[in-house]
Design a protein around this motif. Sequence first.
Motif, PDB file in Angstrom:
ATOM      1  N   UNK A 120       0.832  -1.208   0.000  1.00 11.61           N
ATOM      2  CA  UNK A 120       0.000   0.000   0.000  1.00 11.61           C
ATOM      3  C   UNK A 120       0.866   1.258   0.000  1.00 11.61           C
ATOM      4  N   UNK A 121       1.982   1.213   0.744  1.00 11.30           N
ATOM      5  CA  UNK A 121       2.894   2.354   0.757  1.00 11.30           C
ATOM      6  C   UNK A 121       3.494   2.620  -0.605  1.00 11.30           C
ATOM      7  N   UNK A 122       3.860   1.568  -1.305  1.00 15.04           N
ATOM      8  CA  UNK A 122       4.398   1.725  -2.653  1.00 15.04           C
ATOM      9  C   UNK A 122       3.382   2.338  -3.592  1.00 15.04           C
ATOM     10  N   UNK A 123       2.138   1.878  -3.484  1.00  9.57           N
ATOM     11  CA  UNK A 123       1.064   2.432  -4.318  1.00  9.57           C
ATOM     12  C   UNK A 123       0.834   3.905  -3.988  1.00  9.57           C
ATOM     13  N   UNK A 124       0.881   4.250  -2.691  1.00 14.76           N
ATOM     14  CA  UNK A 124       0.656   5.633  -2.275  1.00 14.76           C
ATOM     15  C   UNK A 124       1.729   6.558  -2.832  1.00 14.76           C
ATOM     16  N   UNK A 157       3.969   6.029  -5.355  1.00 15.95           N
ATOM     17  CA  UNK A 157       3.956   6.071  -6.819  1.00 15.95           C
ATOM     18  C   UNK A 157       2.709   6.784  -7.345  1.00 15.95           C
ATOM     19  N   UNK A 158       1.549   6.506  -6.737  1.00 13.35           N
ATOM     20  CA  UNK A 158       0.308   7.137  -7.171  1.00 13.35           C
ATOM     21  C   UNK A 158       0.300   8.632  -6.925  1.00 13.35           C
ATOM     22  N   UNK A 159       0.862   9.047  -5.783  1.00 10.69           N
ATOM     23  CA  UNK A 159       0.927  10.477  -5.487  1.00 10.69           C
ATOM     24  C   UNK A 159       1.744  11.230  -6.521  1.00 10.69           C
ATOM     25  N   UNK A 160       2.886  10.648  -6.917  1.00 16.46           N
ATOM     26  CA  UNK A 160       3.705  11.309  -7.921  1.00 16.46           C
ATOM     27  C   UNK A 160       3.070  11.258  -9.303  1.00 16.46           C
ATOM     28  N   UNK A 161       2.340  10.190  -9.588  1.00 17.44           N
ATOM     29  CA  UNK A 161       1.621  10.130 -10.866  1.00 17.44           C
ATOM     30  C   UNK A 161       0.592  11.252 -10.945  1.00 17.44           C
ATOM     31  N   UNK A 162      -0.101  11.523  -9.832  1.00 20.81           N
ATOM     32  CA  UNK A 162      -1.075  12.611  -9.798  1.00 20.81           C
ATOM     33  C   UNK A 162      -0.383  13.971  -9.923  1.00 20.81           C
ATOM     34  N   UNK A 163       0.765  14.122  -9.255  1.00 19.20           N
ATOM     35  CA  UNK A 163       1.488  15.396  -9.309  1.00 19.20           C
ATOM     36  C   UNK A 163       1.966  15.697 -10.725  1.00 19.20           C
ATOM     37  N   UNK A 164       2.572  14.705 -11.365  1.00 19.61           N
ATOM     38  CA  UNK A 164       3.034  14.893 -12.745  1.00 19.61           C
ATOM     39  C   UNK A 164       1.843  15.141 -13.663  1.00 19.61           C
ATOM     40  N   UNK A 165       0.760  14.394 -13.437  1.00 23.17           N
ATOM     41  CA  UNK A 165      -0.441  14.583 -14.243  1.00 23.17           C
ATOM     42  C   UNK A 165      -1.005  15.981 -14.102  1.00 23.17           C
ATOM     43  N   UNK A 166      -0.991  16.533 -12.880  1.00 19.13           N
ATOM     44  CA  UNK A 166      -1.500  17.885 -12.660  1.00 19.13           C
ATOM     45  C   UNK A 166      -0.650  18.918 -13.394  1.00 19.13           C
ATOM     46  N   UNK A 167       0.671  18.756 -13.337  1.00 15.80           N
ATOM     47  CA  UNK A 167       1.561  19.687 -14.024  1.00 15.80           C
ATOM     48  C   UNK A 167       1.374  19.626 -15.542  1.00 15.80           C
ATOM     49  N   UNK A 168       1.312  18.404 -16.063  1.00 14.10           N
ATOM     50  CA  UNK A 168       1.158  18.234 -17.509  1.00 14.10           C
ATOM     51  C   UNK A 168      -0.197  18.758 -17.976  1.00 14.10           C
ATOM     52  N   UNK A 169      -1.257  18.463 -17.207  1.00 18.72           N
ATOM     53  CA  UNK A 169      -2.603  18.910 -17.589  1.00 18.72           C
ATOM     54  C   UNK A 169      -2.686  20.432 -17.643  1.00 18.72           C
TER      55      UNK A 169
END
Length: 418
Positions: free
Chosen positions: A41-45, A47-59
């Motif tokens: 769960x920690x790994x998902x948190x 990795x998922x948090x950074x995926x959202x951060x990069x997605x927000x910047x790109x969007x």
Amino acid sequence: MVIVFVLVALLVLAVLVTANWYVWRRLFRDTTRGPGWMRRAGGVLVAGGWALAVGALVAERTGAPFWLQQTLAWPGFLWLALSIYLLLALVAGEVVRPLLRRLLERRARTETAVREPEPEPVPVGAPPATPDTPPAAEGPSSPLTLPSRRLFVSRVVGGAAAVAAAGTVGYGTYGVLSGPKVKRVTVPLARLPRAAHGYRIAVVSDIHLGPVLGRGFAQKVVDTINSTQPDLVAVVGDLVDGSVKDLGPAAAPLAQLKAPAYFVTGNHEYFSGAGQWVEEVRRLGLIPLENARRELPYFDLAGVNDVSGESEGQGPDFAKALGDRDKARACVLLAHQPVQIHDAVDHGVDLQLSGHTHGGQLWPGHLLAAAANPTVVGLERYGDTQLYVTRGAGAWGPPTRVGAPSDITVIELASRQA
């Protein structure tokens, strides 16, 4: 050049991966026994948090549908801030970790010594002990074993780091959403006439209306400016992060400014359609100064475009804004970035008003800001020219400020003839 860019990108990626692996290890691997669900769960948190951060910047930068920008912005940008302070808190915890271990080891030795009394003397003639003799009753529970101590220390340090990081980000976010505070600074100008003594300019920069900070935030900024009753409002760039289509309604409260308001572009306007925003603020009643000057009753007010406009052939033109002015009059210049001060000095400006730096926004970001800007925040003198840099009213990326509270500055001009 391409090879250098690739090497730098790979270096940055390696640093990010290493830092996030470290955060995962200290928060999840070192605080649990065995490869259980918590580690996964920690790994998902992470990795998922950074995926959202990069997605927000790109969007945001690619002009994705505004609903998508809003969906990604809050969790993505908040994770970005949280990850910074998790890393800093865990690194600081490395100092506490050995001290806590030594404390537990000392306590364990003390408890062991208390539980092991001196052996009682055996009376003369007493029968020797046999294997059938029952053992003495056990004392208090044994101290933490070495693996247990390590687990306990990891949980204490990891838990404290998580609480400290969450508290820091929560408090910093509350500060931004509550709206900027008013800061007052007196600036004497040698060429300012006595009649202008006490003239007040409300300086606001870096509002950054976007998928996070919207119309409600703009209303707070406008209400705060109006409450200071300035003679003039200077909006010195980075008003928005998005198009007029998406953010026009958010910027609408600017029409309620009671004092004459002037506007110059910041670098983020050139990511968002600077031409459209210049026309929109003009429609709202603000006066854009695109490499232009207004001769006000007591001093000249000039404005130059941001340096980012050079890529569109709309960069700053100091000669156009200042070249033919009456040098006997005082001059106040609006320029988004502090680095423009050197041109201001060359053109005999008395005071330059800037933003851009956010004061670093997220501590220790002021160190990076200082490396790229001559002044990060406050009033400084460069020859005969003074430069004032505001921290700005909003925030870019995470709606969070740590060690750099937002402000609207009321500059009170002072005449040396008064």
